[in-house]
Scaffold this motif. Sequence first.
Motif, mmCIF file in Angstrom:
data_model
loop_
_atom_site.group_PDB
_atom_site.id
_atom_site.type_symbol
_atom_site.label_atom_id
_atom_site.label_comp_id
_atom_site.label_asym_id
_atom_site.label_seq_id
_atom_site.Cartn_x
_atom_site.Cartn_y
_atom_site.Cartn_z
ATOM 1 N N LEU A 198 0.858 -0.945 0.044
ATOM 2 C CA LEU A 198 0.002 -0.021 -0.229
ATOM 3 C C LEU A 198 0.706 1.276 -0.065
ATOM 4 O O LEU A 198 0.631 2.246 -0.654
ATOM 5 C CB LEU A 198 -0.982 0.037 1.052
ATOM 6 N N ARG A 199 2.032 1.248 0.828
ATOM 7 C CA ARG A 199 2.889 2.297 0.684
ATOM 8 C C ARG A 199 3.661 2.575 -0.655
ATOM 9 O O ARG A 199 3.700 3.608 -1.129
ATOM 10 C CB ARG A 199 3.981 2.177 1.814
ATOM 11 N N VAL A 200 4.284 1.471 -1.046
ATOM 12 C CA VAL A 200 4.914 1.567 -2.413
ATOM 13 C C VAL A 200 3.945 2.028 -3.336
ATOM 14 O O VAL A 200 4.553 2.693 -4.352
ATOM 15 C CB VAL A 200 5.629 0.008 -2.799
ATOM 16 N N LYS A 201 2.700 1.455 -3.420
ATOM 17 C CA LYS A 201 1.834 1.889 -4.555
ATOM 18 C C LYS A 201 1.871 3.129 -4.715
ATOM 19 O O LYS A 201 1.524 3.643 -5.845
ATOM 20 C CB LYS A 201 0.494 1.135 -4.205
ATOM 21 N N GLN A 202 1.875 4.109 -3.832
ATOM 22 C CA GLN A 202 1.792 5.547 -3.952
ATOM 23 C C GLN A 202 2.819 6.158 -4.701
ATOM 24 O O GLN A 202 2.747 7.213 -5.075
ATOM 25 C CB GLN A 202 1.622 6.119 -2.434
ATOM 26 N N SER A 203 3.985 5.356 -4.735
ATOM 27 C CA SER A 203 5.114 6.005 -5.289
ATOM 28 C C SER A 203 5.031 6.572 -6.913
ATOM 29 O O SER A 203 4.193 5.879 -7.650
ATOM 30 C CB SER A 203 6.464 5.092 -5.489
ATOM 31 N N VAL A 206 5.555 3.880 -9.764
ATOM 32 C CA VAL A 206 4.768 2.795 -9.901
ATOM 33 C C VAL A 206 3.536 3.216 -10.943
ATOM 34 O O VAL A 206 3.134 2.856 -12.037
ATOM 35 C CB VAL A 206 3.803 2.344 -8.679
ATOM 36 N N MET A 207 3.152 4.715 -10.584
ATOM 37 C CA MET A 207 2.038 5.337 -11.431
ATOM 38 C C MET A 207 2.813 5.547 -13.025
ATOM 39 O O MET A 207 2.099 5.291 -13.958
ATOM 40 C CB MET A 207 1.961 6.614 -11.093
ATOM 41 N N ALA A 208 4.280 6.048 -12.845
ATOM 42 C CA ALA A 208 4.624 6.022 -14.277
ATOM 43 C C ALA A 208 4.566 4.509 -15.088
ATOM 44 O O ALA A 208 4.532 4.397 -16.035
ATOM 45 C CB ALA A 208 6.165 6.497 -13.985
ATOM 46 N N SER A 209 5.075 3.544 -14.492
ATOM 47 C CA SER A 209 5.260 2.141 -15.187
ATOM 48 C C SER A 209 3.595 1.732 -15.852
ATOM 49 O O SER A 209 3.776 1.460 -16.840
ATOM 50 C CB SER A 209 5.623 1.171 -14.082
ATOM 51 N N ILE A 210 2.732 2.171 -14.975
ATOM 52 C CA ILE A 210 1.349 2.057 -15.424
ATOM 53 C C ILE A 210 1.020 2.918 -16.642
ATOM 54 O O ILE A 210 0.402 2.522 -17.731
ATOM 55 C CB ILE A 210 0.514 1.962 -14.299
ATOM 56 N N ALA A 211 1.382 4.208 -16.652
ATOM 57 C CA ALA A 211 1.285 5.081 -17.616
ATOM 58 C C ALA A 211 1.951 4.913 -18.576
ATOM 59 O O ALA A 211 1.539 4.930 -19.767
ATOM 60 C CB ALA A 211 1.394 6.701 -16.884
ATOM 61 N N HIS A 223 8.220 -3.878 -10.176
ATOM 62 C CA HIS A 223 8.626 -2.479 -9.467
ATOM 63 C C HIS A 223 8.018 -2.715 -8.014
ATOM 64 O O HIS A 223 8.779 -1.939 -7.062
ATOM 65 C CB HIS A 223 7.593 -1.241 -10.150
ATOM 66 N N VAL A 224 6.858 -3.131 -7.491
ATOM 67 C CA VAL A 224 6.435 -2.987 -6.322
ATOM 68 C C VAL A 224 6.928 -3.929 -5.418
ATOM 69 O O VAL A 224 7.531 -3.449 -4.628
ATOM 70 C CB VAL A 224 4.956 -3.174 -6.425
ATOM 71 N N LEU A 225 6.921 -5.057 -5.650
ATOM 72 C CA LEU A 225 7.525 -6.219 -4.749
ATOM 73 C C LEU A 225 8.719 -6.044 -4.514
ATOM 74 O O LEU A 225 9.243 -6.237 -3.357
ATOM 75 C CB LEU A 225 6.968 -7.611 -5.483
ATOM 76 N N PRO A 226 9.542 -5.956 -5.424
ATOM 77 C CA PRO A 226 11.069 -5.710 -5.013
ATOM 78 C C PRO A 226 11.393 -4.636 -3.962
ATOM 79 O O PRO A 226 12.183 -4.726 -2.939
ATOM 80 C CB PRO A 226 12.000 -5.380 -6.254
ATOM 81 N N ASN A 227 10.294 -3.437 -4.147
ATOM 82 C CA ASN A 227 10.542 -2.604 -3.148
ATOM 83 C C ASN A 227 9.882 -2.584 -1.926
ATOM 84 O O ASN A 227 9.759 -1.934 -0.910
ATOM 85 C CB ASN A 227 10.332 -1.217 -3.707
ATOM 86 N N ALA A 228 9.020 -3.821 -1.685
ATOM 87 C CA ALA A 228 8.495 -4.214 -0.411
ATOM 88 C C ALA A 228 9.013 -5.315 0.130
ATOM 89 O O ALA A 228 8.449 -5.727 1.293
ATOM 90 C CB ALA A 228 6.787 -4.234 -0.872
ATOM 91 N N MET A 229 10.270 -5.695 -0.120
ATOM 92 C CA MET A 229 10.698 -7.099 0.255
ATOM 93 C C MET A 229 11.426 -6.775 1.711
ATOM 94 O O MET A 229 11.632 -7.785 2.422
ATOM 95 C CB MET A 229 11.468 -7.550 -0.641
#
Lengths: 315, 309
Positions: A198-203, A206-211, A223-229
């Motif tokens: 939930l925290r990393v999702k706000q980065s 992440v938005m850029a990757s989806i965009a 992008h999300v999981l490695p930063n939440a590990m």
Amino acid sequence: MSSNNPTPQHYVAPVKNASVTVDAVRIDEKPSNLWLDAWRDLRRRPTFWVSLAFVAVLIFVAAFPWLLTQMNPIRDCNLAFSNQGPEAGSPLGFTRQGCDVWSRIAWGTRTSLIVGLLATLIGTLIGVIMGSLAAFYGGWLDSLLSRVGDIFFTIPYIIAAIVVMTVLSDYRSELTLAFAIGGFSWAGTARIVRAEVLRVKQSDYVMASIALGLSRFKTLVVHVLPNAMAPVIVVATIGLGTAIVAEATLSFLGVGLGFTTMSWGNEISQAQTTIRTAPWTLIYPSIALTLTVLAFITLGELLRDALDPKARAQR
Amino acid sequence: MGSYILRRVLQVIPVFFGATLLIYFMVFAMPGDPIAALFGDRVPNPALLEALRAQYHLDEPFVVQYFYYIMGVFQLDFGTSFSGQPVIEVLQRTFPVTLRLAVMAIALSFLLAIVIGLFSAIFKGKLFDQVSLIVSLIFVSVPVFVICFLAQYTFGVQLGWFSPTVGADNGWLGLTLPAITLGVGIYATSMRLTRSSTIETLGQDWVRTAYSKGLSRGRVVPVHVLRNSLIPMVTDTATTFGILMVGATVTEGIFNVPGVGNTLYQAILRHEAPTVVSFVTVFVIAYVFVNLLVDLLYGLLDPRIRYVK
């Protein structure tokens, strides 16, 4: 001209002789990240090296127990030595069956480590999948997975594992035991992963990757999981210690591995009856078990401190 | 506050049904015929077997059995154990013993944990702190059954200070040794929690203000620091409760304490499915409600919690 460039109406104090210090940034410094900082912090700590060395020794013993023992833990049992104390060639004494305590501990290391490792892997895997899907996709999936997590969180996992192992009493093995422990201990990990995702999702990245058109699932994985590990690794390291305790507890209660399997829990369980006559049969496996758990918990806590900049600043 | 309470209470319902269903399913899947096991080596009359199966609804499908069971639970009927005793009666008999054990363990460990944790935080990094940290780390790592055996062997057998097993002598005094062994794990986690939360509180602005007003340490620490440091302890009650339930099962087994944990373990070994389910269900219900209480209490203590969705 003054209308184009109006002077500010409010008062600005003149800066006179004031030495303004800006946070100094060394440009030539190597770029750092969370993991590099953590490593720099860890390598200065003697307890880190001691725990790591202990774990290395454990892995070595588990991989090559025959290199460190003179006696075979099963074949060299001799009832003539039943419950005898330590002597040359048998530094830790003999069990009730006349087996060498040291070689039984050495060969039992493998069982304890394998079950602990498998249980932690299973628990962490389920926890990461459940937690990240819940947090990343949100909505009804989050509600559903979080409620399922609540249910599993509510049942103390040793008690659940007792029931599972009783159900599977005909299929006792390292794998089923690991599933019984890991299958009920993932809820804590899932909660942590959920909060972290939930925290990393706000980065912004992440938005850029989806965009940029990467699919949501790929964004989650790449992008999300490695930063939440980071917290997952901490919890898994500590969890490895508690999974080894769980294996020993279940074996001790008689619902773990069969009595023919050598494991620390079984050794301790069988030593119950000889605690008065041959306390070494109980004490040495207990020490092995405790030191192992201690090593993993210490490693986990050092990692947590090293990976958390707030905790690092507080010390 | 009203909507917060309602939301929390509504969240409990799916957890309650999910947990009981999961446990019931696991026990339903247990191999072996519990009714046949009741007769041991003797060969029972088939008609009697059928009658007993019908009595315990064992001839019905799983969902029906669960339905019967859960309807009973709502009427505080937890079924009958295979020895013929209503489970609620077994609970009534065993629960006071476990309650005594738990209260003693919690009282001893919390008192020690708060005092030592507080001093550890104040003398952070000093010898006292380092020693108490190492001790607590060892206490976290030693499995509860190892502690039980070591205590039983040292204090029960070697020194003879306590009776190695409890049995019928389960008054407050008789439970001292099991309570201490049960308290070790709780002590370790709560001491570390007190320490870290006190360190955090000591760094707060209001503590600095209190000191700069000229207040002595003897006034700042108990009044300004300790009260605020104890809030995280409240939220950690659920963890403590979890340690307690598993710990009680092992401790009561080893010291032969006639409590709930011991009965649960014996029931699992004898495949007494309804008894197992009843006890685990009681554990889980207790756990759910302790959690609910803790959350409500925390909402009361910290207004920020109430408004978070």
